[in-house]
Design a protein around this motif. Structure first.
Motif, PDB file in Angstrom:
ATOM      1  N   VAL A   1      -2.304  89.101  68.492  1.00  0.00           N
ATOM      2  CA  VAL A   1      -1.081  88.589  67.867  1.00  0.00           C
ATOM      3  C   VAL A   1       0.143  89.217  68.525  1.00  0.00           C
ATOM      4  CG1 VAL A   1       0.242  88.447  65.722  1.00  0.00           C
ATOM      5  CG2 VAL A   1      -2.239  88.129  65.684  1.00  0.00           C
ATOM      6  N   HIS A   2       0.081  90.511  68.787  1.00  0.00           N
ATOM      7  CA  HIS A   2       1.194  91.179  69.481  1.00  0.00           C
ATOM      8  C   HIS A   2       1.417  90.554  70.850  1.00  0.00           C
ATOM      9  CE1 HIS A   2       3.909  94.372  70.732  1.00  0.00           C
ATOM     10  NE2 HIS A   2       3.192  94.493  71.841  1.00  0.00           N
ATOM     11  N   GLY A   3       0.320  90.198  71.537  1.00  0.00           N
ATOM     12  CA  GLY A   3       0.453  89.555  72.844  1.00  0.00           C
ATOM     13  C   GLY A   3       1.124  88.190  72.745  1.00  0.00           C
ATOM     14  N   ARG A   4       0.793  87.436  71.695  1.00  0.00           N
ATOM     15  CA  ARG A   4       1.434  86.124  71.513  1.00  0.00           C
ATOM     16  C   ARG A   4       2.941  86.282  71.314  1.00  0.00           C
ATOM     17  NH1 ARG A   4      -2.370  82.162  69.790  1.00  0.00           N
ATOM     18  NH2 ARG A   4      -4.238  82.504  71.076  1.00  0.00           N
TER      19      ARG A   4
ATOM     20  N   TYR B   1       8.763  85.975  73.276  1.00  0.00           N
ATOM     21  CA  TYR B   1      10.158  86.396  73.407  1.00  0.00           C
ATOM     22  C   TYR B   1      10.488  86.974  74.775  1.00  0.00           C
ATOM     23  CZ  TYR B   1       8.411  91.078  72.057  1.00  0.00           C
ATOM     24  OH  TYR B   1       7.721  92.267  71.980  1.00  0.00           O
ATOM     25  N   ASP B   2       9.493  87.199  75.641  1.00  0.00           N
ATOM     26  CA  ASP B   2       9.773  87.710  76.986  1.00  0.00           C
ATOM     27  C   ASP B   2       8.820  87.067  77.983  1.00  0.00           C
ATOM     28  OD1 ASP B   2      11.125  89.136  78.855  1.00  0.00           O
ATOM     29  OD2 ASP B   2      10.254  91.085  78.367  1.00  0.00           O
ATOM     30  N   ALA B   3       8.806  85.728  77.987  1.00  0.00           N
ATOM     31  CA  ALA B   3       7.816  84.992  78.765  1.00  0.00           C
ATOM     32  C   ALA B   3       7.976  85.194  80.271  1.00  0.00           C
ATOM     33  CB  ALA B   3       7.903  83.498  78.427  1.00  0.00           C
ATOM     34  N   PHE B   4       9.219  85.345  80.747  1.00  0.00           N
ATOM     35  CA  PHE B   4       9.453  85.408  82.188  1.00  0.00           C
ATOM     36  C   PHE B   4       9.430  86.836  82.731  1.00  0.00           C
ATOM     37  CE2 PHE B   4      11.200  81.398  80.770  1.00  0.00           C
ATOM     38  CZ  PHE B   4      10.734  80.515  81.727  1.00  0.00           C
ATOM     39  N   ASN B   5       9.105  87.782  81.882  1.00  0.00           N
ATOM     40  CA  ASN B   5       8.913  89.150  82.356  1.00  0.00           C
ATOM     41  C   ASN B   5       7.668  89.204  83.235  1.00  0.00           C
ATOM     42  OD1 ASN B   5       7.861  91.969  82.340  1.00  0.00           O
ATOM     43  ND2 ASN B   5       9.662  92.326  81.072  1.00  0.00           N
TER      44      ASN B   5
ATOM     45  N   ASN C   1       4.410  90.485  81.684  1.00  0.00           N
ATOM     46  CA  ASN C   1       3.768  89.521  80.792  1.00  0.00           C
ATOM     47  C   ASN C   1       3.193  88.344  81.567  1.00  0.00           C
ATOM     48  OD1 ASN C   1       4.330  90.936  78.411  1.00  0.00           O
ATOM     49  ND2 ASN C   1       6.344  89.977  78.198  1.00  0.00           N
ATOM     50  N   PHE C   2       3.926  87.873  82.566  1.00  0.00           N
ATOM     51  CA  PHE C   2       3.493  86.707  83.338  1.00  0.00           C
ATOM     52  C   PHE C   2       2.192  86.984  84.087  1.00  0.00           C
ATOM     53  CE2 PHE C   2       3.521  84.167  87.244  1.00  0.00           C
ATOM     54  CZ  PHE C   2       3.697  82.890  86.730  1.00  0.00           C
ATOM     55  N   SER C   3       2.043  88.200  84.622  1.00  0.00           N
ATOM     56  CA  SER C   3       0.886  88.539  85.458  1.00  0.00           C
ATOM     57  C   SER C   3      -0.280  89.106  84.664  1.00  0.00           C
ATOM     58  CB  SER C   3       1.298  89.551  86.531  1.00  0.00           C
ATOM     59  OG  SER C   3       2.383  89.061  87.297  1.00  0.00           O
TER      60      SER C   3
ATOM     61  N   GLN D   1       0.420  80.644  81.314  1.00  0.00           N
ATOM     62  CA  GLN D   1       0.224  79.291  80.808  1.00  0.00           C
ATOM     63  C   GLN D   1       1.511  78.735  80.209  1.00  0.00           C
ATOM     64  OE1 GLN D   1      -2.108  78.952  77.233  1.00  0.00           O
ATOM     65  NE2 GLN D   1      -3.041  77.021  77.875  1.00  0.00           N
ATOM     66  N   LEU D   2       2.184  79.542  79.398  1.00  0.00           N
ATOM     67  CA  LEU D   2       3.424  79.108  78.758  1.00  0.00           C
ATOM     68  C   LEU D   2       4.482  78.752  79.797  1.00  0.00           C
ATOM     69  CD1 LEU D   2       5.241  78.756  76.272  1.00  0.00           C
ATOM     70  CD2 LEU D   2       5.667  81.216  76.334  1.00  0.00           C
ATOM     71  N   VAL D   3       4.646  79.593  80.814  1.00  0.00           N
ATOM     72  CA  VAL D   3       5.669  79.360  81.834  1.00  0.00           C
ATOM     73  C   VAL D   3       5.338  78.121  82.665  1.00  0.00           C
ATOM     74  CG1 VAL D   3       6.725  80.321  83.919  1.00  0.00           C
ATOM     75  CG2 VAL D   3       6.368  81.767  81.918  1.00  0.00           C
ATOM     76  N   GLN D   4       4.072  77.954  83.022  1.00  0.00           N
ATOM     77  CA  GLN D   4       3.689  76.759  83.793  1.00  0.00           C
ATOM     78  C   GLN D   4       3.952  75.488  82.995  1.00  0.00           C
ATOM     79  OE1 GLN D   4       2.864  76.495  86.911  1.00  0.00           O
ATOM     80  NE2 GLN D   4       2.891  78.689  87.295  1.00  0.00           N
ATOM     81  N   GLY D   5       3.696  75.547  81.694  1.00  0.00           N
ATOM     82  CA  GLY D   5       3.989  74.388  80.857  1.00  0.00           C
ATOM     83  C   GLY D   5       5.475  74.072  80.824  1.00  0.00           C
ATOM     84  N   LEU D   6       6.307  75.112  80.754  1.00  0.00           N
ATOM     85  CA  LEU D   6       7.759  74.908  80.762  1.00  0.00           C
ATOM     86  C   LEU D   6       8.218  74.344  82.102  1.00  0.00           C
ATOM     87  CD1 LEU D   6       8.916  78.180  78.953  1.00  0.00           C
ATOM     88  CD2 LEU D   6       8.885  75.861  78.006  1.00  0.00           C
ATOM     89  N   PHE D   7       7.637  74.830  83.191  1.00  0.00           N
ATOM     90  CA  PHE D   7       7.981  74.286  84.507  1.00  0.00           C
ATOM     91  C   PHE D   7       7.574  72.810  84.607  1.00  0.00           C
ATOM     92  CE2 PHE D   7       7.774  78.693  86.719  1.00  0.00           C
ATOM     93  CZ  PHE D   7       9.099  78.922  86.366  1.00  0.00           C
ATOM     94  N   GLY D   8       6.416  72.478  84.030  1.00  0.00           N
ATOM     95  CA  GLY D   8       5.979  71.091  84.049  1.00  0.00           C
ATOM     96  C   GLY D   8       6.934  70.188  83.287  1.00  0.00           C
TER      97      GLY D   8
END
Length: 463
Positions: free
Chosen positions: A297-300, A305-309, A312-314, A321-328
């Protein structure tokens, strides 16, 4: 001495029945036209996918989807006999959503090279046939909603058993860290999807019985009447059940769905804003505790709130997954790349959790807006059925079933678009997943049955 009805009364009754018959025929004719249009849209979507990816049209998938259209027409024909006054929009809307989902799943399968039973589109078509059969059986076998009210506590017990099944050793399995599936003879199924329907029936029946004590008794504080301590039992029990799902099954979305369903039905039954305030307080408390004590839950929350960090991204299970969806979604722009012309397969789990991002890339903002309008229409028709209900059970059940779809859409689409933390639920009718598809078609069938029963019941006319 004999007593006979007056000619005026007989004439009025005959005219009323004639008007209802004509209205029923007109509604079913409208439904037939809309179902044919929905089927044509689904076929066109498949043709565009094939043309965009393969550069040619393959008649095989089109023929299979034609068979599904026949099953939808079978439901339409059955309703002409057993539910002639059912709502005319629910079946076409569900059909076009289901078809668009199959087309996009098929498109991603083509990009990934999935064939045969490895193709999620083939599995989705098989599940669609099963779901349509379940919907047909629901409409034919459940002739009136009061039958469900007789089994209020049986439905509650059935829901608890379904929720607990994934925890049974040898039966439940974990997928992507969540233990919400069971496996029988090689087939996986998520019993919690059916449990939400049973819970809606239980909540409706229970709240009808306890409405007076839950709505009228209590003390006033800050302009709101709060319940007595002894009346807090139901909301605390459901909150504890939802937290148990989050803790032991690691399924944040289903826990939120169960508690949100009960909270809305409780508010509709009592009309007391204090229940909403208490419920939101419990949700906030549970979120804080879960964020502090449960790593997933903490990871979610961190991914939200800091998806592009970069950390977190790596990270494993991070925000990739979240960032790729936003890019799509950004790549799709306003009008999209076109079906078969985007790259939705780049996003992990793009056929199920992220089907809305896949469709957003290829249909654009305009396409997403159209899909949201379809959901709004479906939920709105369900709420209208509830408001027109003659008895409290029908009202609560229709509102509960409709809100289940609405809340699930908000949780999933909000997570994909980074409005709220991602939870892992599936988008109703669109996403790959057999148990969700079966459950949502049963919900549509129950709404159709409710709409027919409500319109068929005699109304008290005061002259």
């Amino acid at each position: 001495m004999s007593v006979s009805a007056s000619p005026d009364f007989v004439a009025t009754g005959s005219i009323g029945r004639l008007k209802r018959v004509r209205l029923s025929q007109r509604m079913r004719n409208v439904e037939l036209i809309l179902v044919l249009i929905a089927s044509a849209i689904n076929v066109a979507a498949l043709v565009l996918v094939q043309w965009g990816v393969l550069g040619k049209v393959d008649a095989g998938p089109l023929a299979v989807c034609g068979l599904l259209a026949v099953l939808v027409l079978a439901i339409h024909v059955a309703m002409r006999f057993v539910a002639p006054q059912a709502d005319a929009l629910i079946l076409p809307v569900a059909t076009v959503l289901n078809g668009l989902g199959i087309a996009e799943i098929y498109r991603i399968d083509l990009a990934l090279g999935n064939e045969g039973w490895d193709s999620l589109a083939n599995k989705q078509i098989a599940w669609t046939a099963l779901a349509l059969g379940a919907a047909l059986g629901t409409i034919v076998l459940i002739r009136h909603q009061r039958i469900l009210q007789r089994y209020t506590y049986v439905a509650g017990l059935f829901a608890v058993i379904l929720i607990a099944l994934p925890m049974v050793p040898g039966l439940g399995i974990s997928i992507n860290g969540a233990r919400v599936w069971i496996q029988i003879a090689g087939l996986t199924f998520q019993p919690g999807e059916i449990a939400k329907i049973a819970l809606a029936v239980f909540f409706a029946g229970y709240l009808v019985q306890r409405r007076e004590s839950l709505s009228m008794v209590g003390r006033t504080f800050l302009g709101m009447r709060f319940p007595r301590g002894r009346d807090l039992g139901p909301i605390l029990v459901v909150w504890a059940l939802s937290m148990a799902v989050i803790v032991f099954q690691r399924d944040l979305g289903t826990g939120l769905l169960f508690f949100g369903l009960f909270l809305v039905m409780l508010y509709v039954a009592t009309g007391r804003g204090s229940w909403v305030a208490l419920g939101l307080g419990l949700v906030g408390f549970g979120a804080v505790v879960a964020n502090q004590t449960l790593d997933y839950v903490h990871g979610r929350f961190a991914n939200w709130y800091d998806a592009f960090n970069d950390s977190n991204f790596s990270a494993d299970g991070g925000s990739y997954q979240l960032v790729q969806g936003l890019f799509g979604l950004a790549h799709g722009g306003v009008i999209g790349t076109g079906l078969g012309e985007g790259m939705p397969e780049v996003t992990p789990v793009s056929q199920s959790d992220y089907i809305i991002a896949s469709l957003g890339e290829e249909l654009g903002l305009a396409g997403i807006f159209a899909i949201l309008c379809l959901y709004l229409l479906l939920v709105g028709r369900g709420l209208r059925i509830g408001f027109a209900g003659h008895d409290d059970f029908s009202k609560l059940l229709a509102v509960g079933l409709s809100f289940t779809i609405a809340l699930q859409c908000f949780i999933v689409i909000g997570g994909v678009m980074r409005v709220i933390p991602l939870t892992g639920l599936t988008t109703p009718f669109l996403a790959a997943g057999g148990s969700s598809l079966v459950a949502n078609w049963i919900i549509a069938a129950l709404l159709l049955r409710l709409s027919d029963s409500i319109r068929s019941e005699p109304r008290l006319v005061v002259g």
